[in-house]
Motif scaffolding. Sequence first.
Motif, PDB file in Angstrom:
ATOM      1  N   HIS A  32      -2.617  43.666  58.501  1.00 53.08           N
ATOM      2  CA  HIS A  32      -1.546  43.185  57.683  1.00 53.08           C
ATOM      3  C   HIS A  32      -0.545  42.708  58.344  1.00 53.08           C
ATOM      4  O   HIS A  32       0.223  41.622  58.171  1.00 53.08           O
ATOM      5  N   ASP A  33       0.045  43.627  59.059  1.00 50.97           N
ATOM      6  CA  ASP A  33       1.465  43.398  59.744  1.00 50.97           C
ATOM      7  C   ASP A  33       1.404  42.271  60.806  1.00 50.97           C
ATOM      8  O   ASP A  33       2.449  41.411  60.898  1.00 50.97           O
ATOM      9  N   TYR A  34       0.343  42.299  61.626  1.00 52.50           N
ATOM     10  CA  TYR A  34       0.331  41.111  62.605  1.00 52.50           C
ATOM     11  C   TYR A  34       0.175  39.703  61.808  1.00 52.50           C
ATOM     12  O   TYR A  34       0.953  38.841  62.207  1.00 52.50           O
ATOM     13  N   ALA A  35      -0.676  39.598  60.711  1.00 51.23           N
ATOM     14  CA  ALA A  35      -0.590  38.571  59.966  1.00 51.23           C
ATOM     15  C   ALA A  35       0.740  38.105  59.524  1.00 51.23           C
ATOM     16  O   ALA A  35       1.011  36.947  59.586  1.00 51.23           O
ATOM     17  N   MET A  54      15.761  34.823  67.961  1.00 50.50           N
ATOM     18  CA  MET A  54      15.262  35.021  66.620  1.00 50.50           C
ATOM     19  C   MET A  54      13.774  35.364  66.577  1.00 50.50           C
ATOM     20  O   MET A  54      13.315  36.186  65.874  1.00 50.50           O
ATOM     21  N   TYR A  55      13.068  34.681  67.501  1.00 50.17           N
ATOM     22  CA  TYR A  55      11.616  35.060  67.476  1.00 50.17           C
ATOM     23  C   TYR A  55      11.454  36.514  67.937  1.00 50.17           C
ATOM     24  O   TYR A  55      10.585  37.356  67.387  1.00 50.17           O
ATOM     25  N   VAL A  56      12.099  36.916  68.944  1.00 48.38           N
ATOM     26  CA  VAL A  56      12.159  38.273  69.457  1.00 48.38           C
ATOM     27  C   VAL A  56      12.560  39.213  68.247  1.00 48.38           C
ATOM     28  O   VAL A  56      11.973  40.486  68.228  1.00 48.38           O
ATOM     29  N   ALA A  57      13.360  39.007  67.661  1.00 45.46           N
ATOM     30  CA  ALA A  57      14.141  39.720  66.538  1.00 45.46           C
ATOM     31  C   ALA A  57      12.958  40.088  65.679  1.00 45.46           C
ATOM     32  O   ALA A  57      12.852  41.175  64.983  1.00 45.46           O
ATOM     33  N   VAL A  58      12.074  38.857  65.117  1.00 43.37           N
ATOM     34  CA  VAL A  58      11.069  39.107  64.275  1.00 43.37           C
ATOM     35  C   VAL A  58       9.996  39.925  64.673  1.00 43.37           C
ATOM     36  O   VAL A  58       9.359  41.045  64.159  1.00 43.37           O
ATOM     37  N   GLN A  59       9.648  39.735  65.872  1.00 43.20           N
ATOM     38  CA  GLN A  59       8.790  40.559  66.555  1.00 43.20           C
ATOM     39  C   GLN A  59       9.091  42.139  66.586  1.00 43.20           C
ATOM     40  O   GLN A  59       8.347  42.883  66.405  1.00 43.20           O
ATOM     41  N   ASP A  60      10.408  42.346  67.115  1.00 52.01           N
ATOM     42  CA  ASP A  60      10.894  43.678  67.136  1.00 52.01           C
ATOM     43  C   ASP A  60      10.866  44.433  65.770  1.00 52.01           C
ATOM     44  O   ASP A  60      10.439  45.463  65.685  1.00 52.01           O
ATOM     45  N   MET A  63       7.158  45.116  64.736  1.00 52.83           N
ATOM     46  CA  MET A  63       6.892  46.538  65.620  1.00 52.83           C
ATOM     47  C   MET A  63       7.308  47.686  65.189  1.00 52.83           C
ATOM     48  O   MET A  63       6.861  48.851  65.089  1.00 52.83           O
ATOM     49  N   GLU A  64       8.473  47.454  64.625  1.00 54.00           N
ATOM     50  CA  GLU A  64       9.406  48.846  64.193  1.00 54.00           C
ATOM     51  C   GLU A  64       8.476  49.350  62.921  1.00 54.00           C
ATOM     52  O   GLU A  64       8.342  50.387  62.568  1.00 54.00           O
ATOM     53  N   THR A  65       8.305  48.182  61.990  1.00 56.34           N
ATOM     54  CA  THR A  65       7.527  48.788  60.998  1.00 56.34           C
ATOM     55  C   THR A  65       6.175  49.194  60.975  1.00 56.34           C
ATOM     56  O   THR A  65       5.725  50.395  60.887  1.00 56.34           O
ATOM     57  N   ILE A  66       5.363  48.781  62.262  1.00 54.31           N
ATOM     58  CA  ILE A  66       3.967  49.541  62.737  1.00 54.31           C
ATOM     59  C   ILE A  66       4.383  50.982  63.223  1.00 54.31           C
ATOM     60  O   ILE A  66       3.706  51.779  62.516  1.00 54.31           O
ATOM     61  N   GLN A  90       9.063  50.797  75.005  1.00 54.51           N
ATOM     62  CA  GLN A  90       9.002  49.541  74.009  1.00 54.51           C
ATOM     63  C   GLN A  90      10.010  49.830  72.699  1.00 54.51           C
ATOM     64  O   GLN A  90      10.838  49.184  72.817  1.00 54.51           O
ATOM     65  N   GLN A  91      10.246  51.104  72.286  1.00 51.89           N
ATOM     66  CA  GLN A  91      11.073  51.699  71.157  1.00 51.89           C
ATOM     67  C   GLN A  91      12.647  51.306  71.937  1.00 51.89           C
ATOM     68  O   GLN A  91      13.474  50.881  71.319  1.00 51.89           O
ATOM     69  N   LYS A  92      12.752  51.916  73.023  1.00 47.12           N
ATOM     70  CA  LYS A  92      13.954  51.897  73.790  1.00 47.12           C
ATOM     71  C   LYS A  92      14.385  50.451  73.989  1.00 47.12           C
ATOM     72  O   LYS A  92      15.599  50.050  73.814  1.00 47.12           O
ATOM     73  N   ALA A  93      13.445  49.565  74.506  1.00 40.97           N
ATOM     74  CA  ALA A  93      13.745  48.337  74.691  1.00 40.97           C
ATOM     75  C   ALA A  93      14.323  47.679  73.421  1.00 40.97           C
ATOM     76  O   ALA A  93      15.289  46.764  73.491  1.00 40.97           O
ATOM     77  N   ARG A  94      13.608  47.819  72.367  1.00 39.69           N
ATOM     78  CA  ARG A  94      13.810  47.059  71.051  1.00 39.69           C
ATOM     79  C   ARG A  94      15.230  47.613  70.638  1.00 39.69           C
ATOM     80  O   ARG A  94      16.056  46.786  70.229  1.00 39.69           O
TER      81      ARG A  94
END
Length: 108
Positions: A32-35, A54-60, A63-66, A90-94
Amino acid sequence: MVEIAEKETERLQRLLELEDWQAFYVDSTLQHDYAAMQAELEMFQRSKVSNVSMYVAVQDRWMETIDSTYRTIFTEDQWNAYLKSGAEKQQKARAKRKAKAEKALEKR
């Protein structure tokens, strides 16, 4: 995206020794979340958005939701093993990117 979700589910199932019901929820979450993330990114592409942040913010955000969903699925030991497998880094980088973006907004 379906194949990526399946491979990640298999990886986590091996790494964390997930029970079948946990693997089902991980796979459902990822599918669901990847789609949804892909659809959002494609919308930016169609709109010809060129701001990489903006693309990175969407991915972040996705990934936080996941990770938030994983937290409810995994046991404490599984969650700690997941963090140690690279998720914590990865969480720290986000978090660092988010803080930097918020700081940039304050300067405006």
